[in-house]
Motif scaffolding. Structure first.
Motif, PDB file in Angstrom:
ATOM      1  N   MET A   1      31.118  56.607  70.342  1.00 29.64           N
ATOM      2  CA  MET A   1      32.366  57.361  70.423  1.00 29.64           C
ATOM      3  C   MET A   1      33.564  56.463  70.118  1.00 29.64           C
ATOM      4  O   MET A   1      34.588  56.531  70.776  1.00 29.64           O
TER       5      MET A   1
ATOM      6  N   LEU B   1      33.625  63.016  76.377  1.00 27.82           N
ATOM      7  CA  LEU B   1      34.254  61.782  76.857  1.00 27.82           C
ATOM      8  C   LEU B   1      34.599  61.890  78.341  1.00 27.82           C
ATOM      9  O   LEU B   1      34.341  60.967  79.117  1.00 27.82           O
TER      10      LEU B   1
ATOM     11  N   LEU C   1      37.608  53.295  71.963  1.00 30.08           N
ATOM     12  CA  LEU C   1      37.104  54.608  72.335  1.00 30.08           C
ATOM     13  C   LEU C   1      38.066  55.686  71.858  1.00 30.08           C
ATOM     14  O   LEU C   1      39.285  55.519  71.907  1.00 30.08           O
TER      15      LEU C   1
ATOM     16  N   LEU D   1      37.048  56.281  79.475  1.00 28.81           N
ATOM     17  CA  LEU D   1      38.179  57.087  79.020  1.00 28.81           C
ATOM     18  C   LEU D   1      39.412  56.848  79.887  1.00 28.81           C
ATOM     19  O   LEU D   1      40.545  56.796  79.376  1.00 28.81           O
TER      20      LEU D   1
ATOM     21  N   CYS E   1      29.465  53.655  74.552  1.00 28.72           N
ATOM     22  CA  CYS E   1      30.811  53.757  73.967  1.00 28.72           C
ATOM     23  C   CYS E   1      30.790  53.605  72.451  1.00 28.72           C
ATOM     24  O   CYS E   1      31.654  54.148  71.757  1.00 28.72           O
TER      25      CYS E   1
END
Length: 778
Positions: free
Chosen positions: A483, A545, A491, A553, A480
């Motif tokens: 991102m 994602l 996130l 997500l 994670c």
């Protein structure tokens, strides 16, 4: 001898006769033969042409070619070769005279190779659903395109750059002047010269690709450096770069293809053949690979082997005109070689006499087409036209047997031992005599193809694995932290990339741009980006994602939805715009420029409520205890982020508690409704209602024209009188219109707005009307 160009009738090419008036030629019978060809009764046409040739003292070249074409179309390849050789002995065969022979040999290959049939019927579908074959016949889809492939160069993204529409390509590909539209959505791309600092790579995606596909990324870098050196004609240095790239990713079909082309430009044809052979093993259904190998073999002077590859190309792609013409050209040269290069006797009438007087075919042609010259039950020893048998093929050869040269090909490798002769050996051989009925006998056991062939279902599985397969993302490398939005430290949710290449959550970026038109990280000015409002999500990031961080997500989305649900509750936490008085049913245009109100208006649109409260300011509490809900009808944004919001009053409310959220005011409220009356009170209310309305109408009518026009331009005409004044919870619309145009202070208007008795409101309005009428200058 007449050597005119063939004429075209329907679907038939008719070869011109050398001597149309020769004794024994019957034009009516030739017309019947042509009609038989059109009806696809090729064996009848063969019989007619044979009888016409038998009646001639000297064979006619055009008639021999017509017979040969009919034999080829009937699938009687061996006999067709005899007729073509006869024609060749009478005059050199031109490439344009051999289309039927090429097409029917290719058709025979397709019939005997299930894998080829699947490839042709499936059209080599690419991963994005497009047809793999281009209009020029080339199979563009050689690599398995996946999430991380650039759709322009079909390779791993190198210096990934995200454009305005949200799609991502290699920076180098976008710098090509021919690229004007996005290949995905067809949106026009910004001119490169208009971008202040040119195209900028997506920082997050670039780091992610280097981390996940380190080896391939390095290979792609060498590959691009090699291409640049090649363009500068620095071929030896370019080859070094290509070699370094191939060492890192030896299974890249496009890379091998380009290196083979570089070898050919450097005239290293044996190396080119070696790369092309490896490519054919790697991509057995890729037509372009076999075409490359055929070209390399032809350049190396190995035409008989090149011909086999051309046949396979035509088998894979029947309508590839360019390759068919090349095959016809090579075949023409092979036919002619016996008469130009070999001192062989030509009989006076090649169709007459026994085996000893028959025309001997050129050895090069025999090597390419030897099984077609054998009769059923014959062996390689008892035919004058035969050559040595092919070696058996082991079952461990490549999944789809690849055509390899008849003689030893040092570049072909161990896995490519099956040649065209092995495949064509399984074709049904023609019967001894000329009969109208097609021979339906199956192939002799002696001529069955020994290698393992694909069943159609197996071929489909193989094709799917080859085309739909993609790069494997190591789970342990992706976390994670790669991102995360640098603004909210969570996130990415709806990630967007700025022109400077940085990525943020859409909502985070919008809030930052409300305060400052610069990038939060590099401080580059984003005024033009803000003006265009090109906040399109980075689709590649979104897909990464969803595919690889789905659980994280989903949790992030849950948090966002909870926030939106909380924001859309118009009882618990209503956003309050502190500005002016607003009334139900009355338009209220707003000029929004403060960052907090930009955020508030945006949220009201995103939640779908399109509503917020309007209150006047209060020195002690921040805003008044009563207000009006406004409904957004339209929003127009200015380049600098300001906006004009067209709203209209909906309902009144009372503030129960004051609050704040992200810089703007909020309130817990309860909605106000007028108390209804009945009986005598209603009768009295109706009389009062009609009286005050007439009084209001008289006041408005008596106004000067300039003042009247100003009121009409802002608020419109005085609404008509309601038949039922209590129909609306907020009372008659004309009351609010009048209250909005009367010259009253905000506090006086607020007092009337807060009333829940229509009678009290009408009395208050009457008092105001009396007051303004008396005070009005005469």
């Amino acid at each position: 001898m007449e050597t005119g160009v063939m004429s075209h009738q329907g679907e038939l090419f008719v070869h011109p006769l050398s001597n149309p008036g020769a004794p024994g030629i019957c034009p009516e019978m030739l017309e019947v033969a042509e009609e038989a060809n059109r009806a696809r009764d090729f064996n009848l046409a063969v019989e007619i042409y044979s009888s016409q040739l038998a009646d001639l003292q000297q064979p006619d070249r055009g008639l021999c070619l017509r017979k040969a074409d009919s034999l080829a179309r009937a699938g009687r390849i061996s006999e067709a070769l005899d007729s073509y050789c006869t024609a060749a002995s009478l005059g050199k065969l031109r490439p344009e005279e051999l289309p039927f022979l090429v097409e029917n040999i290719a058709r025979a290959l397709r019939e005997k190779e299930p894998g080829l049939t699947v490839a042709v019927n499936g059209h080599c579908k690419s991963s994005n659903g497009d047809d793999g074959f281009q209009m020029n016949g080339e199979c563009e889809e050689d690599e398995a395109l996946d999430l991380f492939s650039c759709r322009l160069c079909k390779c791993l993204l190198h210096e990934p750059t995200t454009v305005e529409c949200g799609h991502t390509f290699c920076k180098r590909c976008l710098e090509d002047d021919s690229v004007k539209d996005c290949i995905h959505c067809k949106q026009k791309l910004s001119k490169k010269e208009k971008l202040p600092n040119g195209l900028r790579l997506n920082v997050v995606l670039s780091g992610l690709l280097d981390k996940l596909f380190a080896t391939e990324s390095r290979a792609r870098k060498y590959w691009i450096e090699g291409e640049d050196l090649w363009k500068k004609q620095n071929l030896s240095d370019a080859l070094e770069k290509y070699n370094a790239a191939v060492d890192l990713v030896p299974s890249s079909g496009r890379l091998l293809h380009q290196r083979a082309e570089l070898h050919m430009e450097m005239r290293s044809f044996s190396q080119a053949v070696q790369d092309a052979s490896s490519l054919c093993k790697l991509k057995p259904l890729w037509t372009k690979a076999h075409c490359l190998k055929a070209t390399a073999l032809s350049k190396a002077g190995r035409n008989d082997e090149a011909l086999q590859e051309y046949f396979l190309c035509v088998a894979l792609k029947p309508d590839w005109t360019k390759v068919k013409l090349e095959a016809q050209k090579v075949l023409s040269e092979l036919f002619s070689s016996v008469f130009e290069n070999e001192d062989l006797p030509t009989p006076v009438h090649p169709l007459q006499g026994g085996l000893a007087t028959r025309l001997i075919k050129p050895p090069a042609l025999l090597r390419s087409l030897r099984p077609l010259t054998q009769k059923p039950g014959s062996s390689s020893q008892d035919s004058e036209f035969s050559v040595t048998k092919s070696a058996p093929v082991d079952d461990s050869s490549s999944i789809l047997p690849i055509v390899s040269p008849g003689k030893s090909d040092p570049a072909a490798g161990e896995g490519s031992t099956k040649n065209l002769a092995d495949v064509l050996a399984a074709l049904p051989a023609p019967t001894g005599g000329l009969k109208r009925k097609h021979s339906s006998d199956g192939p002799s056991e002696a001529f069955n193809t020994p290698s393992k062939l694909l069943r159609p279902d197996e071929a489909s599985v193989f094709k799917k694995a080859a085309v739909w397969g993609g790069r494997t993302v190591p789970a342990e490398l992706l976390d994670c932290g790669d991102m995360e939005c640098s603004l909210c430290m969570r996130l990415f949710y709806e990630p967007v990339a700025t022109p400077c290449g940085h990525t943020f959550c859409l909502k985070c970026l919008e809030r930052c741009l409300d305060h400052n038109p610069n990038c939060p990280l590099c401080k580059e000015n984003l005024s033009e980006y803000l003006a265009n409002r090109g906040y399109n999500k980075t689709l590649l990031m979104e897909e990464v994602l969803q595919r690889y961080l789905g659980d994280e997500l989903a949790e992030r989305k849950k948090i966002h939805e909870e926030e939106m649900k909380e924001l859309s509750n118009l009882n618990q936490e209503v956003p309050i715009f502190v500005c002016t008085m607003a009334f139900p049913t009355i338009p209220c245009p707003l000029h929004v420029f403060e960052p907090r109100y930009r955020l508030m208006i945006r949220r009201s649109m995103e939640t779908g409520t399109k509503q917020f409260g309007m209150c006047i300011a209060d020195e002690l509490k921040g805003f008044a205890d009563y207000g009006c809900m406004l409904q957004v009808r339209d929003v127009k944004f200015f380049p600098d982020g300001r906006s004009v919001v067209d709203t209209i009053g909906v309902s009144r409310f009372k503030v129960l508690s004051h609050g704040q959220r992200d810089g703007y005011n909020t309130a817990k409220i309860e909605y106000l409704e007028d108390k209804k009356v009945e009986g005598e009170e209603l009768v009295e209310l109706l009389k009062l209602h009609d009286s005050v309305y007439e009084q209001a109408n008289s006041w408005f009518t008596s106004l000067k024209d300039n003042m009247k026009s100003q009121i009409l331009s802002h608020f419109g005409n005085l609404p008509s009188k309601d038949p039922d004044p209590q129909a609306s919870p907020s009372g008659p619309a004309w009351c609010w219109w009048l209250l909005a145009v009367l010259p009253l202070e905000n506090r006086a208007q607020l007092t009337i707005l807060a009333m829940t008795s229509l009678k009290d409101r009408l009395i208050a309005i009457r008092r105001v009307l009396i007051f303004v009428t008396r005070k009005r200058p005469r």
